[in-house]
Scaffold this motif. Structure first.
Motif, PDB file in Angstrom:
ATOM      1  N   ILE A 217       0.833  -1.199   0.000  1.00  0.00           N
ATOM      2  CA  ILE A 217       0.000   0.000   0.000  1.00  0.00           C
ATOM      3  C   ILE A 217       0.879   1.264   0.000  1.00  0.00           C
ATOM      4  CG2 ILE A 217      -0.295  -0.178   2.538  1.00  0.00           C
ATOM      5  CD1 ILE A 217      -2.965   1.175   0.214  1.00  0.00           C
ATOM      6  N   ASP A 218       0.508   2.225  -0.846  1.00  0.00           N
ATOM      7  CA  ASP A 218       1.288   3.474  -0.934  1.00  0.00           C
ATOM      8  C   ASP A 218       0.346   4.633  -1.214  1.00  0.00           C
ATOM      9  OD1 ASP A 218       3.564   5.015  -0.897  1.00  0.00           O
ATOM     10  OD2 ASP A 218       4.608   3.881  -2.454  1.00  0.00           O
ATOM     11  N   ASP A 219       0.835   5.861  -1.050  1.00  0.00           N
ATOM     12  CA  ASP A 219      -0.019   7.006  -1.381  1.00  0.00           C
ATOM     13  C   ASP A 219      -0.142   7.165  -2.896  1.00  0.00           C
ATOM     14  OD1 ASP A 219       2.704   7.787  -1.485  1.00  0.00           O
ATOM     15  OD2 ASP A 219       2.199   9.894  -1.244  1.00  0.00           O
ATOM     16  N   SER A 222       3.989   6.291  -9.103  1.00  0.00           N
ATOM     17  CA  SER A 222       4.462   7.240 -10.109  1.00  0.00           C
ATOM     18  C   SER A 222       5.063   6.439 -11.271  1.00  0.00           C
ATOM     19  CB  SER A 222       5.457   8.196  -9.437  1.00  0.00           C
ATOM     20  OG  SER A 222       5.914   9.139 -10.340  1.00  0.00           O
ATOM     21  N   THR A 223       6.337   6.094 -11.187  1.00  0.00           N
ATOM     22  CA  THR A 223       6.930   5.245 -12.239  1.00  0.00           C
ATOM     23  C   THR A 223       6.602   3.767 -12.021  1.00  0.00           C
ATOM     24  OG1 THR A 223       8.942   4.882 -10.965  1.00  0.00           O
ATOM     25  CG2 THR A 223       8.921   6.804 -12.419  1.00  0.00           C
ATOM     26  N   GLY A 224       6.112   3.449 -10.833  1.00  0.00           N
ATOM     27  CA  GLY A 224       5.822   2.049 -10.506  1.00  0.00           C
ATOM     28  C   GLY A 224       7.016   1.336  -9.910  1.00  0.00           C
ATOM     29  N   SER A 225       8.149   2.000  -9.898  1.00  0.00           N
ATOM     30  CA  SER A 225       9.388   1.373  -9.464  1.00  0.00           C
ATOM     31  C   SER A 225       9.320   0.860  -8.015  1.00  0.00           C
ATOM     32  CB  SER A 225      10.484   2.420  -9.687  1.00  0.00           C
ATOM     33  OG  SER A 225      11.633   2.100  -9.098  1.00  0.00           O
ATOM     34  N   SER A 226       8.734   1.647  -7.118  1.00  0.00           N
ATOM     35  CA  SER A 226       8.653   1.219  -5.699  1.00  0.00           C
ATOM     36  C   SER A 226       7.804  -0.042  -5.568  1.00  0.00           C
ATOM     37  CB  SER A 226       8.036   2.317  -4.831  1.00  0.00           C
ATOM     38  OG  SER A 226       8.776   3.490  -4.951  1.00  0.00           O
ATOM     39  N   MET A 227       6.668  -0.081  -6.278  1.00  0.00           N
ATOM     40  CA  MET A 227       5.780  -1.251  -6.209  1.00  0.00           C
ATOM     41  C   MET A 227       6.462  -2.486  -6.785  1.00  0.00           C
ATOM     42  SD  MET A 227       2.935  -0.806  -4.733  1.00  0.00           S
ATOM     43  CE  MET A 227       1.725   0.394  -4.204  1.00  0.00           C
TER      44      MET A 227
HETATM   45  C1  R5P Z   1       7.579   7.664  -1.817  1.00  0.00           C
HETATM   46  O1  R5P Z   1       8.214   8.584  -1.499  1.00  0.00           O
HETATM   47  C2  R5P Z   1       6.136   7.649  -2.244  1.00  0.00           C
HETATM   48  O2  R5P Z   1       5.284   7.330  -1.188  1.00  0.00           O
HETATM   49  C3  R5P Z   1       5.928   6.677  -3.371  1.00  0.00           C
HETATM   50  O3  R5P Z   1       6.432   5.433  -2.918  1.00  0.00           O
HETATM   51  C4  R5P Z   1       6.696   7.054  -4.592  1.00  0.00           C
HETATM   52  O4  R5P Z   1       6.482   8.389  -4.918  1.00  0.00           O
HETATM   53  C5  R5P Z   1       6.282   6.170  -5.751  1.00  0.00           C
HETATM   54  O5  R5P Z   1       7.071   6.497  -6.833  1.00  0.00           O
HETATM   55  P1  R5P Z   1       7.471   5.410  -7.920  1.00  0.00           P
HETATM   56  O6  R5P Z   1       6.197   4.766  -8.381  1.00  0.00           O
HETATM   57  O7  R5P Z   1       8.153   6.225  -9.009  1.00  0.00           O
HETATM   58  O8  R5P Z   1       8.411   4.463  -7.275  1.00  0.00           O
END
Ligand code: R5P
Length: 311
Positions: A217-219, A222-227
């Motif tokens: 779960i995240d706010d 963006s690029t999807g990289s964290s997921m």
């Molecule tokens: C982290 O700082 C935010 O909560 C999100 O994890 C982040 O912005 C997601 O970015 P991306 O999808 O590019 O990894």
């Protein structure tokens, strides 16, 4: 309190604004939010709003035109003698720079907060801010809503057993803990590093995910990289089905391709940021936040408490 409630929107997410108006059983306010020949924004409110309770609806994801439309609309309604001007910003953009953590960087979240108040907003409603302390950047009333009731209800009804909620980074732990508590699930945390902006690396998972179904779960995505990184880290440690969920589907760059490769069972997002359904991966499910925003607007207008919405 004025008896008259009106809502106007710019062009960022007209569909969601219309759904909120449907919930409130009011027509969307008549306004021209267009362009001059040279592409400058032109706003004209096309009805009498003197003494009315006005809600200006606009998420401020890129391009910056969305933010500018909001500011110019706020100015227009303020000059048209509205009694109260509420900015409803389902996604508050420019929030990621919220502190001076390196030399010579801006604090864009504070600058944007100042701009919104200067343009005429006397109250602001937003949802799942990138960091909660951004509320304090505003010197006007601020209502911070959460999409959690909508996302949690979805998972609750799915009734996935043996569940662990995984925070994709340390910043998301508080959010993940709240979801875990309400879904009666375990909690795990990804130790994420960012070697460069927009690049995420998951180096460890703290907590047990082996043989568990996992919801990350995240706010925002963006690029999807964290997921992707969190999903791979969980799968490498023996997780079964992995779901990703977030409030704001920013979806930039190669997000669709990245999410496709992440092997996620499902990606659940809300409609704070609109996307062409034909361009979304088939496992992405969009839930609407219209009832939540509509209820917040109704309660503000009726001077009733919003606290039961802040769960
Ligand atoms: C982290 O700082 C935010 O909560 C999100 O994890 C982040 O912005 C997601 O970015 P991306 O999808 O590019 O990894």
């Amino acid at each position: 309190m004025s008896d008259k409630l009106r809502m106007f929107t710019g062009n960022a997410n007209r569909k969601l604004a219309e759904s909120v108006c449907d919930y409130l059983d009011i027509p969307l306010g008549k306004a021209e939010v267009g362009r001059f020949k040279d592409n400058e924004i032109v706003v004209r409110i096309k009805e009498n709003i003197r003494g009315a309770d006005i809600f200006v609806f606009q998420p401020t994801f890129p391009p910056a035109e969305n933010l500018l439309e909001l500011l110019i609309m706020l100015d227009a309604v303020m000059r048209a003698s509205a009694s109260r001007v509420v900015a409803v910003i389902p996604y508050f953009g420019y929030a990621r720079q919220d502190r001076k953590d390196q030399p010579r960087v801006a604090i864009s979240a504070k600058l944007v907060a100042n701009l919104i108040a200067t343009a005429g907003a006397t109250r602001v409603v937003s949802m799942d801010l990138h960091s909660h302390q951004i509320q304090g950047f505003f010197d006007v009333q601020f209502d911070h809503l959460f999409a959690a009731p909508i996302l949690i209800d979805y998972f609750f009804k799915k009734d996935i057993g043996n569940l662990v909620v995984l925070a994709p980074d340390v910043g998301s732990v508080k959010m993940a803990r709240a979801y875990a508590k309400r879904l009666d699930a375990g909690l795990a945390i990804t130790d994420k590093r960012r070697p460069r902006p927009d690049v995420a690396e998951a180096v460890n998972v703290i907590g047990e995910v082996k043989d568990k179904n996992v919801v990350i779960i995240d706010d925002m995505i963006s690029t999807g990289s964290s997921m992707v990184q969190a999903s791979h880290a969980a799968k490498e440690r023996g997780a079964k089905d992995v779901y990703a969920a977030c409030t704001h589907p920013v979806f930039c760059g190669d997000a669709m391709k990245n999410l496709e490769l992440a092997g996620l069972k499902e990606v659940i997002v809300t409609d704070t940021i609109p996307h062409d359904p034909d361009k979304l991966n088939s496992n992405i499910r969009v839930l609407t936040v219209a009832p939540l925003l509509g209820e917040a607007v109704r309660r503000i207008h009726e001077e009733r408490s919003l606290s039961s919405l802040f769960v």
